[in-house]
Motif scaffolding. Structure first.
Motif, PDB file in Angstrom:
ATOM      1  N   HIS A 212       0.814  -1.214   0.000  1.00 30.30           N
ATOM      2  CA  HIS A 212       0.000   0.000   0.000  1.00 30.30           C
ATOM      3  C   HIS A 212       0.852   1.271   0.000  1.00 30.30           C
ATOM      4  O   HIS A 212       0.402   2.310  -0.494  1.00 30.30           O
ATOM      5  N   THR A 216       0.573   4.122  -2.840  1.00 32.03           N
ATOM      6  CA  THR A 216       0.403   5.524  -2.461  1.00 32.03           C
ATOM      7  C   THR A 216       1.499   6.389  -3.063  1.00 32.03           C
ATOM      8  O   THR A 216       1.227   7.463  -3.618  1.00 32.03           O
ATOM      9  N   THR A 219       0.996   6.790  -6.548  1.00 29.01           N
ATOM     10  CA  THR A 219      -0.413   7.136  -6.766  1.00 29.01           C
ATOM     11  C   THR A 219      -1.038   6.168  -7.775  1.00 29.01           C
ATOM     12  O   THR A 219      -1.682   6.564  -8.733  1.00 29.01           O
ATOM     13  N   GLY A 221      -2.502   2.684  -6.637  1.00 28.15           N
ATOM     14  CA  GLY A 221      -3.711   2.140  -6.043  1.00 28.15           C
ATOM     15  C   GLY A 221      -3.881   0.639  -6.063  1.00 28.15           C
ATOM     16  O   GLY A 221      -4.918   0.147  -5.614  1.00 28.15           O
ATOM     17  N   GLU A 238      -6.402   4.676   7.096  1.00 27.97           N
ATOM     18  CA  GLU A 238      -7.045   5.515   6.084  1.00 27.97           C
ATOM     19  C   GLU A 238      -6.538   6.950   6.144  1.00 27.97           C
ATOM     20  O   GLU A 238      -6.295   7.580   5.113  1.00 27.97           O
ATOM     21  N   SER A 242      -4.445   8.809   3.304  1.00 33.18           N
ATOM     22  CA  SER A 242      -5.016  10.051   2.760  1.00 33.18           C
ATOM     23  C   SER A 242      -3.965  11.153   2.709  1.00 33.18           C
ATOM     24  O   SER A 242      -3.774  11.805   1.671  1.00 33.18           O
ATOM     25  N   MET A 245      -1.310  10.350   0.116  1.00 32.06           N
ATOM     26  CA  MET A 245      -1.705  10.624  -1.270  1.00 32.06           C
ATOM     27  C   MET A 245      -1.612  12.115  -1.581  1.00 32.06           C
ATOM     28  O   MET A 245      -1.243  12.504  -2.697  1.00 32.06           O
ATOM     29  N   THR A 307     -11.950   9.594  -0.073  1.00 36.07           N
ATOM     30  CA  THR A 307     -12.402   9.483  -1.461  1.00 36.07           C
ATOM     31  C   THR A 307     -11.856  10.626  -2.312  1.00 36.07           C
ATOM     32  O   THR A 307     -11.399  10.410  -3.440  1.00 36.07           O
ATOM     33  N   THR A 310      -8.020  10.131  -2.792  1.00 35.78           N
ATOM     34  CA  THR A 310      -7.654   9.016  -3.662  1.00 35.78           C
ATOM     35  C   THR A 310      -7.987   9.305  -5.130  1.00 35.78           C
ATOM     36  O   THR A 310      -7.312   8.808  -6.031  1.00 35.78           O
ATOM     37  N   THR A 315      -4.959   8.036  -7.348  1.00 40.30           N
ATOM     38  CA  THR A 315      -4.454   6.788  -6.772  1.00 40.30           C
ATOM     39  C   THR A 315      -5.436   5.651  -7.003  1.00 40.30           C
ATOM     40  O   THR A 315      -5.090   4.619  -7.579  1.00 40.30           O
ATOM     41  N   PHE A 317      -7.354   3.941  -4.540  1.00 43.19           N
ATOM     42  CA  PHE A 317      -7.706   3.040  -3.439  1.00 43.19           C
ATOM     43  C   PHE A 317      -9.199   3.167  -3.151  1.00 43.19           C
ATOM     44  O   PHE A 317      -9.814   4.191  -3.474  1.00 43.19           O
TER      45      PHE A 317
END
Length: 483
Positions: A212, A216, A219, A221, A238, A242, A245, A307, A310, A315, A317
């Motif tokens: 992960h 990230t 970018t 995903g 998360e 966030s 990213m 959201t 990402t 990215t 995710f």
């Protein structure tokens, strides 16, 4: 185009990919995977070494790259890397189709994150590592990586870096291209390492943290879980991802200035301010639209924040299926797919630097419509933008949408749902990953037929290289004229 010189450079890229493939091979040894999986890497490495040897025979002693050579080398390198990168999946039998394997690795190297895999958790650990490791290599640019490692790649190598580094303008940090590439990748790897440690402290297993962090940093995903980041159900993870990213969506040149304690240069960046304003506004709008569906503030903020980051960082995710959200929320997400983050970052999209110039250009035209004789210069960070530069920036937007339309028409030949076809191209040309319709965060691209997948492979590379290097390959004079 100097074909001998281009062939020689491609030979070096084959050698580089062969060396990179040793890393997932070692991962396979660590996890004691079967001979079929390990041999798939050995076979591919052998093919790459042989191809590299024969291509290197064409390389002239003196190399001086023109811009056309740089564009051709860049585009051909990415197609070559994606094809050979998919061969281990074929030899191991973990992906049956050559097109599917090429699609998966094109998505990896271009940091798109779109996938044809319906059960990603069925892959071996070494294959999971290889597809995510391609995000790390491709994020800053495969050829930038090559410049950082290979001692001497000839004069005029700035032409190659111009062709690969995302954004309307390539800026050298120091006098030598090799040193610029080394600085960028040192910052990039150091930031990735810090992210891995933070994810482990948040409760992730080391292998999950690596996968992960690669996704990230590039970018890209890719995840090793079917539910992506949602699998962990860990708010701290998360939030770390966030902010990660966002950080990797910022121009890496600014980090160099930050290290040199040129704080004014960093914080006065107009593109950075626009990026953060758009991000904050999008989070706020999503929260206003979605608040009725949440009982508490924190989950609402976290889902909206994750959201937006990402998508704007391209990215891809997933923690929630945004295709089930209200239309207004989905339209905001669709707009973010096109905007992307900052030039000089690992993100895709049109880039905030261009959007900044478009906004200033519109403002200038409005003022001059009212005051025709008034001179309204367009400046960015105190630098005057020439009319030629502004014109090229607007021409890029027209070219972008023309190519986007053609690709959408090609995909629509076999896909009857407009939103699926439209967002498939949006997701690939902007290097995002998930789209709308039948290819949302909870779905994949497996249902597309081979022609559509080949179209989307081209779309990913066109988007990653910002159109022109691939279009130049289609010109007859590129192949018949020696520049």
């Amino acid at each position: 185009m100097n074909k001998r010189m281009v062939a020689g450079f491609l030979g070096r890229i084959c050698y580089l990919e062969a060396v990179l493939m040793l890393i997932p091979f070692v991962v396979g040894l660590i996890y004691r995977e079967g001979p079929e999986t390990l041999l798939s890497f050995i076979y591919t490495i052998g093919i790459l070494v042989v191809c590299g040897f024969f291509l290197s025979l064409f390389e002239p002693e003196q190399t001086s790259y023109t811009l056309v050579d740089g564009f051709a080398i860049t585009a051909l390198s990415w197609f070559l890397l994606s094809f050979f990168g998919g061969l281990p999946f074929i030899f191991s039998g973990e992906i049956q189709s050559v097109i599917d394997a090429t699609f998966e690795m094109t998505s990896g190297f271009t940091t798109t994150g779109s996938s044809i895999l319906q059960n990603v958790e069925a892959l071996s650990q070494s294959m999971l590592f290889w597809r995510s490791f391609s995000h790390l290599v491709g994020g800053m640019g495969v050829l930038v990586f090559a410049f950082a490692l290979i001692p001497e790649l000839g004069e005029g190598s700035v032409s190659i870096m111009k062709a690969e580094v995302p954004g309307p303008e390539f800026g050298k940090l120091v006098a030598k291209n090799k040193n610029t590439a080394a600085i960028l990748y040192t910052i990039y790897i150091a930031m990735t390492g810090i992210l891995v440690l933070l994810l482990m402290l948040a409760g992730m297993q080391p292998f999950d943290a690596l996968i992960h962090a690669f996704g990230t940093a590039g970018t890209g995903g890719f995840s090793n879980k079917a539910l992506s980041v949602g699998h962990f159900n860990n708010p701290m993870v998360e939030y770390i991802l966030s902010f990660g990213m966002i950080i990797f969506g910022i121009n890496f040149n600014l980090y160099y200035f930050l290290l040199r304690k040129e704080f004014k240069t960093f914080f006065s960046s107009e593109e950075l301010r626009l990026f953060l304003k758009v991000l904050a506004a999008a989070v706020l709008l999503l929260m206003l639209v979605m608040h009725a569906d949440y009982l508490h503030f924190e989950p609402l903020f976290r889902d909206a924040f994750f959201t937006v980051t990402t998508i704007i960082s391209t990215t891809g995710f997933g923690t929630v299926d945004f295709t089930l959200w209200p239309l207004f929320a989905r339209l905001i997400i669709l707009l973010l797919m096109f905007s992307g983050s900052m030039a000089g970052s690992t993100a895709g999209g049109i880039k905030m630097s261009r959007i900044l110039i478009y906004l200033k250009g519109i403002r200038r035209d409005i003022i001059q419509a009212v005051h025709p004789r008034k001179v309204v210069p367009i400046t960015v960070d105190g630098r005057l933008m020439s009319n030629i530069y502004i014109k090229r920036t607007f021409i890029y937007l027209g070219t972008y949408f023309m190519v986007f339309t053609v690709l959408t028409l090609f995909v629509s030949i076999s896909e009857n749902d407009f939103m699926t076809a439209f967002s498939a191209v949006a997701a690939t040309i902007n290097n995002i990953g998930p789209g709308m319709g039948n290819i949302g965060p909870a779905s994949n691209f497996a249902s597309f037929n081979p022609f559509a997948k080949v179209t989307l492979i081209c779309s990913m590379i066109i988007g990653r290289l910002e159109i022109y290097p691939v279009l130049i390959l289609l010109l007859k004079r590129t192949w018949t004229t020696k520049y």
